[in-house]
Design a protein around this motif. Structure first.
Motif, short mmCIF file in Angstrom:
data_model
loop_
_atom_site.label_atom_id
_atom_site.label_comp_id
_atom_site.label_asym_id
_atom_site.label_seq_id
_atom_site.Cartn_x
_atom_site.Cartn_y
_atom_site.Cartn_z
N ILE A 79 -18.11 -2.73 -4.48
CA ILE A 79 -17.22 -3.51 -3.61
C ILE A 79 -16.20 -2.60 -2.95
CG2 ILE A 79 -15.35 -5.23 -3.62
CD1 ILE A 79 -16.99 -6.79 -5.72
N LEU A 80 -15.63 -1.68 -3.73
CA LEU A 80 -14.65 -0.74 -3.18
C LEU A 80 -15.25 0.08 -2.04
CD1 LEU A 80 -13.01 0.62 -6.46
CD2 LEU A 80 -11.88 -0.72 -4.70
N ILE A 81 -16.41 0.64 -2.28
CA ILE A 81 -17.06 1.47 -1.26
C ILE A 81 -17.35 0.65 -0.01
CG2 ILE A 81 -19.18 2.75 -0.73
CD1 ILE A 81 -19.11 3.68 -3.71
N LYS A 82 -17.87 -0.54 -0.18
CA LYS A 82 -18.18 -1.39 0.97
C LYS A 82 -16.93 -1.75 1.77
CE LYS A 82 -22.44 -3.51 -0.71
NZ LYS A 82 -23.08 -4.75 -1.15
N GLU A 83 -15.87 -2.14 1.07
CA GLU A 83 -14.63 -2.51 1.75
C GLU A 83 -14.02 -1.31 2.47
OE1 GLU A 83 -13.21 -5.43 2.37
OE2 GLU A 83 -14.79 -6.47 1.29
N LEU A 84 -13.98 -0.17 1.79
CA LEU A 84 -13.38 1.03 2.39
C LEU A 84 -14.19 1.54 3.57
CD1 LEU A 84 -12.29 2.83 -0.88
CD2 LEU A 84 -10.77 1.85 0.84
N SER A 85 -15.50 1.40 3.50
CA SER A 85 -16.35 1.92 4.59
C SER A 85 -16.20 1.10 5.87
CB SER A 85 -17.82 1.96 4.16
OG SER A 85 -18.33 0.64 4.02
N GLU A 86 -15.57 -0.06 5.78
CA GLU A 86 -15.33 -0.90 6.96
C GLU A 86 -13.91 -0.73 7.51
OE1 GLU A 86 -17.42 -2.92 8.73
OE2 GLU A 86 -18.97 -1.98 7.50
N MET A 87 -13.14 0.18 6.92
CA MET A 87 -11.76 0.35 7.34
C MET A 87 -11.58 1.65 8.12
SD MET A 87 -9.77 -1.05 3.97
CE MET A 87 -8.22 -1.27 4.81
N THR A 88 -10.50 1.69 8.89
CA THR A 88 -10.14 2.90 9.64
C THR A 88 -8.85 3.47 9.06
OG1 THR A 88 -8.80 1.69 11.24
CG2 THR A 88 -11.16 1.93 11.74
N LEU A 89 -8.57 4.73 9.37
CA LEU A 89 -7.32 5.34 8.89
C LEU A 89 -6.10 4.56 9.35
CD1 LEU A 89 -7.83 9.21 9.21
CD2 LEU A 89 -7.37 7.89 7.15
N GLU A 90 -6.15 4.01 10.56
CA GLU A 90 -5.02 3.27 11.11
C GLU A 90 -4.69 2.03 10.28
OE1 GLU A 90 -7.72 4.26 13.17
OE2 GLU A 90 -6.58 6.05 13.71
N GLN A 91 -5.69 1.46 9.63
CA GLN A 91 -5.46 0.26 8.82
C GLN A 91 -4.64 0.56 7.57
OE1 GLN A 91 -9.74 -0.90 8.96
NE2 GLN A 91 -8.87 -2.96 9.21
N PHE A 92 -4.52 1.83 7.23
CA PHE A 92 -3.76 2.22 6.04
C PHE A 92 -2.32 2.59 6.35
CE2 PHE A 92 -8.10 2.94 4.55
CZ PHE A 92 -8.06 2.23 3.38
N ASP A 93 -1.91 2.45 7.61
CA ASP A 93 -0.53 2.77 7.99
C ASP A 93 0.42 1.76 7.35
OD1 ASP A 93 -1.17 4.98 9.44
OD2 ASP A 93 -1.12 3.99 11.39
N GLY A 94 1.33 2.27 6.55
CA GLY A 94 2.36 1.42 5.96
C GLY A 94 1.88 0.64 4.75
N GLU A 95 2.84 -0.04 4.16
CA GLU A 95 2.60 -0.83 2.95
C GLU A 95 1.65 -1.99 3.22
OE1 GLU A 95 5.17 -3.65 -0.07
OE2 GLU A 95 6.22 -2.08 1.05
N GLU A 96 1.72 -2.55 4.41
CA GLU A 96 0.91 -3.72 4.75
C GLU A 96 -0.58 -3.45 4.62
OE1 GLU A 96 0.39 -6.10 8.79
OE2 GLU A 96 2.46 -6.09 8.07
N GLY A 97 -1.03 -2.26 5.03
CA GLY A 97 -2.45 -1.93 4.97
C GLY A 97 -2.98 -1.88 3.55
N ILE A 98 -2.22 -1.24 2.67
CA ILE A 98 -2.64 -1.13 1.27
C ILE A 98 -2.57 -2.50 0.59
CG2 ILE A 98 -2.10 -0.10 -0.98
CD1 ILE A 98 -1.18 2.39 0.55
N SER A 99 -1.53 -3.26 0.86
CA SER A 99 -1.40 -4.60 0.28
C SER A 99 -2.55 -5.50 0.72
CB SER A 99 -0.07 -5.24 0.68
OG SER A 99 0.99 -4.56 0.09
N SER A 100 -2.94 -5.37 1.97
CA SER A 100 -4.06 -6.15 2.49
C SER A 100 -5.35 -5.80 1.75
CB SER A 100 -4.21 -5.91 3.99
OG SER A 100 -5.38 -6.52 4.48
N LEU A 101 -5.58 -4.51 1.55
CA LEU A 101 -6.77 -4.07 0.81
C LEU A 101 -6.72 -4.58 -0.62
CD1 LEU A 101 -9.36 -2.40 0.51
CD2 LEU A 101 -7.90 -0.42 -0.02
#
Length: 142
Positions: A92-114
């Motif tokens: 699940i982790l690999i699948k979810e991460l493989s659909e994300m971009t670096l920009e989605q990890f900007d700030g606390e909101e990106g990590i909280s969303s994941l």
């Protein structure tokens, strides 16, 4: 004669109302129902938490990410089940991460969303309990 019957009926009704009221009072005092749930102690949290080792995977666009998680369950049985489902969780982790971009990890909101998305996805697998929280414990985009 009529007064005696009327008085007897009134006494019976008053006694019944008093009995019902007393019973209701005792039940409410014995079984309060919605008690405030206390937060688990840190020892209880640690006891019900599974550490997911660091994984490195490619993101949707250019770049990689190295990330690890701790996943808190609601019980020891749920923890045991989650430990057995480790390979499914990593999938699940690999699948979810493989659909994300670096920009989605900007700030606390990106990590909280994941974290929230992973919690929901892993809860779909669980049969013996539920996931309470997912915590990112290391995070290194590359």
């Amino acid at each position: 004669m009529v007064k005696n019957k009327l008085l007897t009926i009134m006494l019976i009704i008053i006694s019944a109302i008093t009995l019902v009221g007393t019973t209701a009072f005792i039940v409410l005092m014995k079984f309060p129902g919605d008690e405030e749930q206390k937060e688990p102690s840190i020892d209880e949290v640690v006891e019900a938490t599974v550490e997911i080792p660091e994984i490195t995977t490619k993101l949707k666009t250019k770049g990689y990410i190295r990330i690890s998680f701790n996943i808190q369950t609601d019980s020891k049985k749920a923890k045991e089940e989650l430990e057995k489902r480790g390979f499914q969780v990593q999938n699940i982790l690999i699948k979810e991460l493989s659909e994300m971009t670096l920009e989605q990890f900007d700030g606390e909101e990106g990590i909280s969303s994941l974290e929230n998305k992973l919690k929901d996805r892993i809860n779909e697998l669980m049969q013996e309990g539920t996931i309470v929280s997912v915590y990112a414990t290391s995070f290194l985009p590359q």
